[in-house]
Design a protein around this motif. Sequence first.
Motif, short mmCIF file in Angstrom:
data_model
loop_
_atom_site.label_atom_id
_atom_site.label_comp_id
_atom_site.label_asym_id
_atom_site.label_seq_id
_atom_site.Cartn_x
_atom_site.Cartn_y
_atom_site.Cartn_z
N ALA A 152 -6.37 -28.06 -11.55
CA ALA A 152 -5.36 -28.58 -12.32
C ALA A 152 -4.30 -29.47 -11.97
N LEU A 153 -3.91 -29.19 -10.73
CA LEU A 153 -2.86 -30.18 -10.02
C LEU A 153 -3.21 -31.55 -10.20
N GLU A 154 -4.66 -31.93 -10.08
CA GLU A 154 -5.03 -33.29 -10.07
C GLU A 154 -5.28 -33.76 -11.42
N LEU A 155 -4.88 -33.19 -12.50
CA LEU A 155 -4.95 -33.83 -13.86
C LEU A 155 -3.99 -34.81 -14.06
N PRO B 120 0.03 -32.40 -20.41
CA PRO B 120 0.98 -31.08 -20.28
C PRO B 120 0.11 -29.84 -19.82
N VAL B 121 0.08 -29.56 -18.85
CA VAL B 121 -0.65 -28.49 -18.14
C VAL B 121 0.26 -27.32 -18.59
N ARG B 122 -0.44 -26.19 -19.04
CA ARG B 122 0.37 -24.77 -19.03
C ARG B 122 -0.60 -23.83 -18.55
N LEU B 123 -0.64 -23.13 -17.38
CA LEU B 123 -1.70 -22.29 -17.07
C LEU B 123 -0.77 -21.26 -16.10
N LEU B 124 -1.29 -20.23 -16.34
CA LEU B 124 -1.06 -18.80 -15.54
C LEU B 124 -2.21 -18.16 -14.81
N CYS B 125 -2.21 -18.16 -13.53
CA CYS B 125 -3.14 -17.45 -12.66
C CYS B 125 -2.51 -16.02 -12.21
N THR B 126 -3.49 -15.14 -12.46
CA THR B 126 -3.32 -13.62 -12.17
C THR B 126 -3.61 -13.42 -10.58
N VAL B 127 -4.30 -14.38 -10.09
CA VAL B 127 -4.73 -14.45 -8.71
C VAL B 127 -5.34 -12.81 -8.62
N GLY B 128 -6.43 -12.61 -9.46
CA GLY B 128 -6.85 -11.36 -9.30
C GLY B 128 -6.63 -10.31 -10.29
N THR B 129 -6.63 -9.00 -10.26
CA THR B 129 -6.20 -8.10 -11.04
C THR B 129 -5.04 -8.14 -11.79
N ASP C 236 -15.39 -28.08 -14.77
CA ASP C 236 -15.20 -29.20 -15.45
C ASP C 236 -14.95 -29.15 -16.76
N GLY C 237 -15.54 -27.96 -17.46
CA GLY C 237 -15.20 -27.38 -18.96
C GLY C 237 -13.76 -26.81 -19.09
N ILE C 238 -13.47 -26.10 -18.16
CA ILE C 238 -11.98 -25.45 -18.11
C ILE C 238 -11.02 -26.59 -17.92
N LEU C 239 -11.20 -27.48 -17.27
CA LEU C 239 -10.30 -28.57 -17.13
C LEU C 239 -10.19 -29.52 -18.19
N ASP C 240 -11.17 -29.72 -18.78
CA ASP C 240 -11.29 -30.37 -20.10
C ASP C 240 -10.66 -29.68 -21.37
N ASP C 241 -10.56 -28.66 -21.23
CA ASP C 241 -9.84 -27.88 -22.32
C ASP C 241 -8.38 -27.83 -21.87
N ILE C 242 -7.97 -27.61 -20.77
CA ILE C 242 -6.58 -27.86 -20.35
C ILE C 242 -6.28 -29.26 -20.74
N ARG C 243 -7.05 -30.17 -20.48
CA ARG C 243 -6.61 -31.59 -20.91
C ARG C 243 -6.23 -31.79 -22.31
N HIS C 244 -7.19 -31.15 -23.12
CA HIS C 244 -7.20 -31.50 -24.55
C HIS C 244 -6.20 -30.59 -25.17
N GLY C 245 -5.50 -29.56 -24.32
CA GLY C 245 -4.52 -28.35 -24.77
C GLY C 245 -5.10 -27.39 -25.71
N ARG C 246 -6.24 -27.26 -25.85
CA ARG C 246 -6.73 -26.01 -26.65
C ARG C 246 -8.18 -25.56 -26.06
N PRO C 247 -8.31 -24.41 -26.10
CA PRO C 247 -9.82 -23.82 -25.60
C PRO C 247 -10.85 -24.10 -26.46
#
Length: 436
Positions: A307-310, A315-324, A423-434
Amino acid sequence: MNTAEPDCPQQWCTGGACDGARLDSLLTKEARWLWEQLAAKADRSGEPSMTGGTTVITAPAASTERAAVLGLLGSRILAPGERRRIRLEELTLRLRQHGDRLTPGAVAAHAAGRALGSAAAERARQLARTTRLRTLRARLADALPANARLRPSEEAWEELHRTGRVARLLQHPHPEQLLHTAAEVLRLLPPQGRVDRRLLAFTATGDPHGLDAGTDLAGLVLAEAAAAGLTTTGMPPRTAWGTLGIDLDRLGGGLLSLGVHPDGCHVPARFPLVLPPATLTEATWPAPPHANCWVFVTENPSVTTAALELPPSVPVRLLCTVGTPSATELDTVARLSDSGWSIAVRADFDASGIQHVRAVLRAVPRARPWRMNADDYVRSLHPAPFQSTALDTERLPETGWDPTLHTVMRAQGRPAYEEALLDGILDDIRHGRPRP
């Protein structure tokens, strides 16, 4: 064809050498030392009959044992510990008095209770396997692109042999497949620039953990790098991978935030921020700038890295749990939802990943599963995984948002990973909705 009588049930002798032979007087307890020494010689030489040439025997200390073989070895008495060279042709002729086709190797085989020559035969098999693998490695190296960052050389094979990597390759259950997959990893190494190790592993093997520390594949790739002189065997793995242009989860740790930060936190939009539990417990969250603003919650740092490469305008808004996700992290996501943010959550298609999604949906009832249905799972399955890990179907939780997903995952019996849908995940982030 072996026509040995029933007293040779395992066909220890070749060519029916013991057929009709009188072995009892030869296989006495006192004479056993001679046959054991001849059996050891046959194992080393790979000559099971032992009818030609010479060999050296060492006489035992007991006089009864030395006397027991006097008629077979000649009239001269052996001294304790004496080393004597004997002619196997002469021993064979004396044995023929006990059986028309009897050989020293046949008697030794009956004394040892097994076919002889196993050590030499195993050495020959190992040499043949080693030669095949060496040839395959050279062919795969020749097929690498001209700008390959690392190309295994013939000279480096000797270094792999010296460090024990060839021996480990021979012990692998599928060494040819391991070499093919290692070559695919080398083909995908970036000639310039960098790539995330999980993405590299997934592309090459179908498993983002395929290059984790301790795997045979990671060990072989790093051994090739050391043998080629790009790294050293004592170099820390993180440093060695970095030399090859590979990054190891450098964004990992805590809750990884990109583009959504607590109140009072002023960082650039593309600044990834690790939020430790103490920060999460005390943090308050701003309201979204407008209705229907989504925060995407994912499991794997490789998604954050991608996502850093978008484009900066996204306007990227992403949270990563890095596992459980921990209870603190689940509470953080719930408070984001309470602040007005819409939450979309996804994870890997395995028992742990499904449990992660269920935990978020319990903590945040308004959250939406994101690309987590049966069709998404089927699309995520790698077409040719390298030693695919079996799905732990006994631990697989129910998928209340899509019951068919649970059924299909149990039927397929394989995990699938977020990297497959990148690719689909980044496309959703790009468009701002799942995606619906």
